[in-house]
Every structure is written in C-alpha cells, then in structure tokens.
Design a protein around this motif. Sequence first.
Motif, PDB file in Angstrom:
ATOM      1  N   THR A 233       2.177  11.006  12.733  1.00  0.00           N
ATOM      2  CA  THR A 233       3.341  10.407  13.380  1.00  0.00           C
ATOM      3  C   THR A 233       4.532  10.974  12.753  1.00  0.00           C
TER       4      THR A 233
ATOM      5  N   ILE B  89     -11.091   4.852   5.460  1.00  0.00           N
ATOM      6  CA  ILE B  89      -9.917   4.231   6.327  1.00  0.00           C
ATOM      7  C   ILE B  89      -8.841   4.588   5.682  1.00  0.00           C
ATOM      8  N   SER B  90      -8.720   4.696   4.264  1.00  0.00           N
ATOM      9  CA  SER B  90      -7.558   5.283   3.774  1.00  0.00           C
ATOM     10  C   SER B  90      -7.183   6.490   4.088  1.00  0.00           C
TER      11      SER B  90
ATOM     12  N   ARG C 184      -5.860   6.638   7.744  1.00  0.00           N
ATOM     13  CA  ARG C 184      -4.395   6.223   7.758  1.00  0.00           C
ATOM     14  C   ARG C 184      -3.580   7.042   7.419  1.00  0.00           C
ATOM     15  N   THR C 185      -3.840   8.002   6.164  1.00  0.00           N
ATOM     16  CA  THR C 185      -3.003   9.025   5.757  1.00  0.00           C
ATOM     17  C   THR C 185      -2.737  10.002   6.726  1.00  0.00           C
TER      18      THR C 185
ATOM     19  N   GLU D 222       0.705  -1.212  -0.108  1.00  0.00           N
ATOM     20  CA  GLU D 222      -0.039   0.029   0.010  1.00  0.00           C
ATOM     21  C   GLU D 222       0.790   1.209  -0.176  1.00  0.00           C
TER      22      GLU D 222
ATOM     23  N   ARG E 202      -2.997   9.714  10.104  1.00  0.00           N
ATOM     24  CA  ARG E 202      -2.204   9.160  11.168  1.00  0.00           C
ATOM     25  C   ARG E 202      -0.934   9.160  10.662  1.00  0.00           C
ATOM     26  N   ALA E 203      -0.294   8.795   9.386  1.00  0.00           N
ATOM     27  CA  ALA E 203       1.006   8.585   9.136  1.00  0.00           C
ATOM     28  C   ALA E 203       1.613  10.035   9.001  1.00  0.00           C
TER      29      ALA E 203
END
Length: 546
Positions: A425, A414-415, A418-419, A156, A421-422
């Motif tokens: 981080t 969801i994608s 996650r983006t 991914e 969150r990345a």
Amino acid sequence: MRRLLALRREQKLTTGHVRVAADALGVRERAVWRWLAAAEEDSAAAAAPGERARYHGRFTVTAEVRALLGLWKGNVAAVHRELTARAARGEGDPPPSVPTLHRAIRRDLTPGERAGLAGGEREARKHDVFLARPRGWRNQVWEADHVQAPVLVDVEGATRRPWVTWFVDCASNTVMGVAVTPGHPSRESVLAALRAAVVREEPFGPQGGLPEKVRVDRGRDFLSRTVTAAFNALDVTVEDLPAYTPHLKGTVEGLNRAVESMFLAALPGYARQPRPGRRRARPKDEVLLDFEDFTTRLLDWVAWWNTSHHPGPLKGRSPLQVWEADPTPLRDIGADELWTFTLEDDGRVRLLSTKGVRFRNRDYVAAWMTGLAGERVRVRFMPHHDRRIEVFDAATGRYLGFAELADAATPEQISAVRTARAARTRHLRQDLAAAQRERYAATSRPGKPERLGTVTEAEAGVELAAAGRSDLSRLALPDLIPPAAPPAGWRTPPSLAARTRRAPAETTTADDPPRSGTADTHHPGPAAAPGPDDAGTGASGGGGSR
C-alpha cells in the motif's frame, strides 16, 4: 409606557410619574417625554420604547438583503457593494449608507438569524433556548453514540485514535455499557457495547437490563440490519433522531464532552493539547499509551463516573446510586440468550459435510460435528469475527455449538501478511503520488496553463514501450492458439485431441534419418550434392548449394 399613556389620556400624568419611570429605566426624563410623544403618534412604539419610530421610507431588511447576507457570510460591507453594483446596472434602488444598513440588520434580524446567515445552522443553534426533558425511570430511555477519542494510541506499532461506543441511561446518567474499537467502529462495536450494557453478570454490572427505548442519530451502524434485528428480538424501540441534532440526545453528548475535559485531556498523546509556538505537533519524546492500557484506563474512569462522581442534577448522589435506588422492575436476559440474539444471520441453509460447515469459502469444524454429516444447519456469526461461528439446526433452530476455522494461519503468518500489505500500500501510494505530481508555471496574466517538466524522446519511448507491454499482457489470451498435436505414437484422450491443432501432412520424427540437404546446414564448408530422394526438398537444402 402604556401606563403613562393611560395617565395622560386621563389627564392625571405628572412630572413625578415621568421621573419615577426614568429612574426605573436608567434614562433621563427628557427621553421618557420623547418616548411618550412617539407612542402617541405610533402605538407600536409603546411596545418597544427607545427604538426609532417607524416612518415612511425607512429602510428595512428585504428578502434580497437576507439572501446576500447568506451569500457573503454576514459581511455587511460586501452586501452594500453588491447592492450598489446592482443599482448601477438598473436592477434596483440605490442602497442606504453602510451605517444605516448595519442598523437595519441589527433591528430587523435577531442574533440567531444573523449568526445563522454568517455561519450556518450550527451557529444559529447557539442562540436558541432548549427545554430539558423530564427525568423518567431507569431503563426507560437509553442514548447511544460513537465518539472518536482525541488521543493518539499505539496499536500494533501504528498511531491511531480509537473510537468509543457507549449506552447511557437518561434517568440516572449511568454509563450502562462501553466498547472500544482501535479503528473505525462498525455494527460489531454496537453489539459489543449492547451486550456489556444489558448483562448484569461479571465482569459487567451491577447496572443492566433491557431498556424500553434507545435514541440514536441516524448512524448507519446503529440502523444496520443486524443491530435492528437484535433490538427487535429484544423488544426494544429504536428512536431515530434527525441528522445533525445533538441537542435531542443531550445526555450522551454531555458525556462525550465530559470524558474529554475530565479524563482524555490529561492522557499522553492528547491531540488537542495547545503547543508552544506555531507548531501543534506533539513532542518527539512523548510515549504513547498502547491500546490495552488506554482501554483499561477508560474503563476505570467509567467505573469512577458511575460510583464516585456526583453531578449537580443528581443532588449529591452518584449515577449508580440513583439507578439502584429506582424501584422500577428490570427486564433481565441471560448472557447465552443475549449472545444468540446479537449475532448476525445471513439467512442461508447449509449442509454439514465431512469437511465441516462451508461459510464464505472457508471450512469450520468442531468436535461435536462427529456423526452429524448430512444435517442441514444455519450459521450465525459476530460481524468481522471470522475465526468462530455459531451453528444452529435449520429445522428447529436449536443451538448445536460453535465451530472454528479449520486452517487458520498462525499469528506470525498473519503479522507477515499485514506487513507485506502495508508495504504494498505504501509503495502504491508513492507511485500514485509521483504520477499525479504535476507542476505548472506561475503567471501574472490571463493565459493557458503551461505544464512544466521536460521529457526526452528516449525517456518517452521507454515509458511508452513499458506501458505497451503491460497493456499487451493484460490482453493476452492463453487459449487463443491451441497447443500442437502430440506425436502419432501417443495415445491421446478424445477430450484433449479436440483442443489441439491438426498435424501437418508430412512430419519429421526423432527416428527419421537426417536428410542430406540439411546435414551441413549448421556447419561451414561445401554442401553435398542432393540425392534422388531429395527432389522437391530444395527449399530446405538449397541454401547450402547456392
């Protein structure tokens, strides 16, 4: 040498005997005569001819020398310097010369001991001799292991090294089941590989069945509560091997080495490929495999290993041929029953409500739940798979059906999460790295470290003020000061009235006429004279009359 000594005692030794012994040993006759003389003086020399005879005062390796060899990683010169320094301080006898110390270490310590003192237990194990276990029957013993593939794979958009979990039959070298995980493996990886190894139906098989024993090496995933309960339910014994003993499960360790040299080394993105020059980075134009393609190729290689590969110990037969030719009866189990046994149970009894089953603060629903509200149920689930759960009757244990998450997010949501969150981080990592980046001045003399990086007084004040505001926001207590009381004409509930402040003795409402003393408070010009009703209100209007 003992035979020559016996001939000499019987006075039957001749030069011909000595010449034959010298020719057999590849030495001169003079050396054999010298060994005979040493053996007559010391019977121990007859057991090891050619070695220097023991004599009083010969240096031998002591416990102190062994400890120093371990401390200095087998460096004999460093051990000699340490012994010399200790002798200078009066802590022992002077050591012999460095060549003598070398000879003593080679004579008194085995190659395995020398390697162990220099490199640890793993290096010492290379000089050991291991016995091979006798081959039993199929499904007698399986060995299981996790191995991280040294191949970079596109998962991914991120570059990862997937993990492979497999079970191997020790009698035939057949790969019974395999599971591939993009990230770090867990107990879910073990259960997935176990189902693939036991089930003989499509798309698995034809190998399968339940084993009698499974060897693992203290992996926490293999010894987790869920996996242990599954093995106990299937009547499978788990042999927990000591840690760091790969030689005790040589079948699966051999498979780990074989898959790298025979398959993974030829894939794009192989991480251990030698690169020209000093840099070991992979080429920029190298196209990596995606996770699906990597899994497909790995499963194809496993099928080739089982059906077309002919290892030497199998005498020209493939592992699957050896497994199928074994007449040992199999213990089969249905796919549905195996699925039930390999699920995790949290041990709680739940109530099926009108919203479905509440599990981990989420609602799970299914069509079969209609008309069953109020029943008591138990939930079993696959670890880390939170989209679907399996529901059973709490009293009888009967399987009721599966339930899916009621308000699951879309793949696009969801994608996006996650983006986000990345990105968060990544920014946090950059901020932490900037906060911890400290530089110190280089020094060539002993002294205190000198921190570099000058901050102005204004910059320090701004940063401290920002830190103070953030600290105060953390300490804020919204309920410390209760809200003000509502107007008197409002009907306030008793619960809210108890949490408000009491109104002052005199309040001004919106319907009251403005007082003369405050009429010109916000307008320039001379103030009006106070009236009789304004006695005692000079505090509010006195500002304009002064």
